[in-house]
Design a protein around this motif. Sequence first.
Motif, PDB file in Angstrom:
ATOM      1  N   SER A  65       0.819  -1.213   0.000  1.00 21.68           N
ATOM      2  CA  SER A  65       0.000   0.000   0.000  1.00 21.68           C
ATOM      3  C   SER A  65       0.859   1.273   0.000  1.00 21.68           C
ATOM      4  CB  SER A  65      -0.950   0.007   1.191  1.00 21.68           C
ATOM      5  OG  SER A  65      -0.216  -0.001   2.399  1.00 21.68           O
ATOM      6  N   LEU A  66       2.120   1.176   0.405  1.00 22.07           N
ATOM      7  CA  LEU A  66       3.005   2.342   0.402  1.00 22.07           C
ATOM      8  C   LEU A  66       3.615   2.617  -0.970  1.00 22.07           C
ATOM      9  CD1 LEU A  66       4.882   1.996   3.799  1.00 22.07           C
ATOM     10  CD2 LEU A  66       3.153   3.683   3.187  1.00 22.07           C
ATOM     11  N   GLU A  67       3.490   1.699  -1.915  1.00 24.57           N
ATOM     12  CA  GLU A  67       4.033   1.907  -3.259  1.00 24.57           C
ATOM     13  C   GLU A  67       3.475   3.177  -3.888  1.00 24.57           C
ATOM     14  OE1 GLU A  67       6.315   0.781  -5.453  1.00 24.57           O
ATOM     15  OE2 GLU A  67       7.071  -0.455  -3.819  1.00 24.57           O
ATOM     16  N   GLN A  68       2.169   3.367  -3.776  1.00 24.13           N
ATOM     17  CA  GLN A  68       1.531   4.562  -4.340  1.00 24.13           C
ATOM     18  C   GLN A  68       2.063   5.821  -3.654  1.00 24.13           C
ATOM     19  OE1 GLN A  68      -2.710   4.620  -3.898  1.00 24.13           O
ATOM     20  NE2 GLN A  68      -2.980   6.087  -5.541  1.00 24.13           N
ATOM     21  N   PHE A  69       2.274   5.742  -2.347  1.00 22.57           N
ATOM     22  CA  PHE A  69       2.819   6.866  -1.588  1.00 22.57           C
ATOM     23  C   PHE A  69       4.235   7.202  -2.059  1.00 22.57           C
ATOM     24  CE2 PHE A  69       5.587   7.840   2.118  1.00 22.57           C
ATOM     25  CZ  PHE A  69       5.205   9.148   2.306  1.00 22.57           C
ATOM     26  N   LEU A  70       5.062   6.183  -2.291  1.00 18.54           N
ATOM     27  CA  LEU A  70       6.444   6.396  -2.716  1.00 18.54           C
ATOM     28  C   LEU A  70       6.537   7.049  -4.095  1.00 18.54           C
ATOM     29  CD1 LEU A  70       8.010   3.068  -1.438  1.00 18.54           C
ATOM     30  CD2 LEU A  70       8.491   5.362  -0.575  1.00 18.54           C
ATOM     31  N   GLN A  71       5.522   6.844  -4.921  1.00 17.27           N
ATOM     32  CA  GLN A  71       5.535   7.403  -6.264  1.00 17.27           C
ATOM     33  C   GLN A  71       4.851   8.766  -6.343  1.00 17.27           C
ATOM     34  OE1 GLN A  71       3.755   4.278  -8.544  1.00 17.27           O
ATOM     35  NE2 GLN A  71       5.465   2.884  -8.190  1.00 17.27           N
ATOM     36  N   ALA A  72       4.132   9.156  -5.300  1.00 18.46           N
ATOM     37  CA  ALA A  72       3.392  10.424  -5.307  1.00 18.46           C
ATOM     38  C   ALA A  72       4.320  11.586  -4.950  1.00 18.46           C
ATOM     39  CB  ALA A  72       2.244  10.355  -4.299  1.00 18.46           C
ATOM     40  N   GLU A  73       3.812  12.793  -5.118  1.00 17.09           N
ATOM     41  CA  GLU A  73       4.549  13.997  -4.732  1.00 17.09           C
ATOM     42  C   GLU A  73       4.526  14.095  -3.211  1.00 17.09           C
ATOM     43  OE1 GLU A  73       4.074  18.785  -5.045  1.00 17.09           O
ATOM     44  OE2 GLU A  73       3.211  17.574  -6.635  1.00 17.09           O
ATOM     45  N   LYS A  74       5.688  13.995  -2.596  1.00 20.39           N
ATOM     46  CA  LYS A  74       5.762  13.896  -1.132  1.00 20.39           C
ATOM     47  C   LYS A  74       5.289  15.153  -0.412  1.00 20.39           C
ATOM     48  CE  LYS A  74       7.683   9.940  -1.780  1.00 20.39           C
ATOM     49  NZ  LYS A  74       7.692   9.943  -3.227  1.00 20.39           N
ATOM     50  N   THR A  75       5.439  16.315  -1.046  1.00 19.69           N
ATOM     51  CA  THR A  75       5.095  17.561  -0.361  1.00 19.69           C
ATOM     52  C   THR A  75       3.600  17.693  -0.094  1.00 19.69           C
ATOM     53  OG1 THR A  75       5.020  18.709  -2.478  1.00 19.69           O
ATOM     54  CG2 THR A  75       7.087  18.810  -1.250  1.00 19.69           C
ATOM     55  N   SER A  76       2.790  16.800  -0.647  1.00 14.69           N
ATOM     56  CA  SER A  76       1.351  16.866  -0.391  1.00 14.69           C
ATOM     57  C   SER A  76       0.949  15.991   0.794  1.00 14.69           C
ATOM     58  CB  SER A  76       0.566  16.452  -1.642  1.00 14.69           C
ATOM     59  OG  SER A  76       0.804  15.090  -1.928  1.00 14.69           O
ATOM     60  N   PHE A  77       1.943  15.422   1.497  1.00 12.12           N
ATOM     61  CA  PHE A  77       1.650  14.544   2.623  1.00 12.12           C
ATOM     62  C   PHE A  77       2.071  15.174   3.939  1.00 12.12           C
ATOM     63  CE2 PHE A  77       1.579  11.603  -0.849  1.00 12.12           C
ATOM     64  CZ  PHE A  77       0.647  10.654  -0.483  1.00 12.12           C
ATOM     65  N   GLU A  78       1.420  14.737   5.009  1.00  6.16           N
ATOM     66  CA  GLU A  78       1.807  15.166   6.344  1.00  6.16           C
ATOM     67  C   GLU A  78       1.621  14.006   7.318  1.00  6.16           C
ATOM     68  OE1 GLU A  78      -2.242  17.470   7.738  1.00  6.16           O
ATOM     69  OE2 GLU A  78      -0.695  18.620   6.714  1.00  6.16           O
ATOM     70  N   ILE A  79       2.348  14.075   8.407  1.00  5.15           N
ATOM     71  CA  ILE A  79       2.283  13.072   9.467  1.00  5.15           C
ATOM     72  C   ILE A  79       1.866  13.779  10.740  1.00  5.15           C
ATOM     73  CG2 ILE A  79       3.699  11.588  10.965  1.00  5.15           C
ATOM     74  CD1 ILE A  79       5.363  10.908   8.514  1.00  5.15           C
ATOM     75  N   ILE A  80       1.020  13.136  11.513  1.00  2.00           N
ATOM     76  CA  ILE A  80       0.678  13.661  12.828  1.00  2.00           C
ATOM     77  C   ILE A  80       1.170  12.646  13.854  1.00  2.00           C
ATOM     78  CG2 ILE A  80      -1.163  14.316  14.419  1.00  2.00           C
ATOM     79  CD1 ILE A  80      -2.723  15.325  12.011  1.00  2.00           C
ATOM     80  N   TYR A  81       1.989  13.135  14.779  1.00  2.00           N
ATOM     81  CA  TYR A  81       2.541  12.298  15.836  1.00  2.00           C
ATOM     82  C   TYR A  81       2.532  13.105  17.132  1.00  2.00           C
ATOM     83  CZ  TYR A  81       5.930   9.811  18.702  1.00  2.00           C
ATOM     84  OH  TYR A  81       6.545   9.164  19.736  1.00  2.00           O
ATOM     85  N   LYS A  82       1.863  12.580  18.142  1.00  6.86           N
ATOM     86  CA  LYS A  82       1.748  13.240  19.452  1.00  6.86           C
ATOM     87  C   LYS A  82       1.255  14.676  19.322  1.00  6.86           C
ATOM     88  CE  LYS A  82       4.903  10.558  22.249  1.00  6.86           C
ATOM     89  NZ  LYS A  82       6.033  10.591  23.181  1.00  6.86           N
TER      90      LYS A  82
END
Length: 109
Positions: A65-82
């Motif tokens: 499922s991360l394959e699509q993420f690896l090929q996408a434009e990374k700047t459109s993603f964010e992570i929320i942690y704590k």
Amino acid sequence: MNPARFRHRIELFQRISTVDDLLQEIESWGKLWADIKTIKGSEYIEAAQEQQNKTTRFIVRYSKSLEQFLQAEKTSFEIIYKGVTYDVKDAMNDDEMNKTVTIVAEGRV
């Protein structure tokens, strides 16, 4: 691979621009277990000269499922942690072995 390394729960989101580009919708990619690493000393000094944001490496287990993420434009993603939101700057399949993925992200101040 030691499964105890992946003990931090993170949420991965993708920002999707709407037609008028004024609002952005957020699509959840799901929750992942991650190993969190701060950057090395030399990387820290270099990053500090560029900006004041906290750069962090999130290491997650590889999945199809991360394959699509690896090929996408990374700047459109964010992570929320704590409760802190991190803007994803880059992601890479470690050693192209399909075992782990390292996600480099900057925390928002």
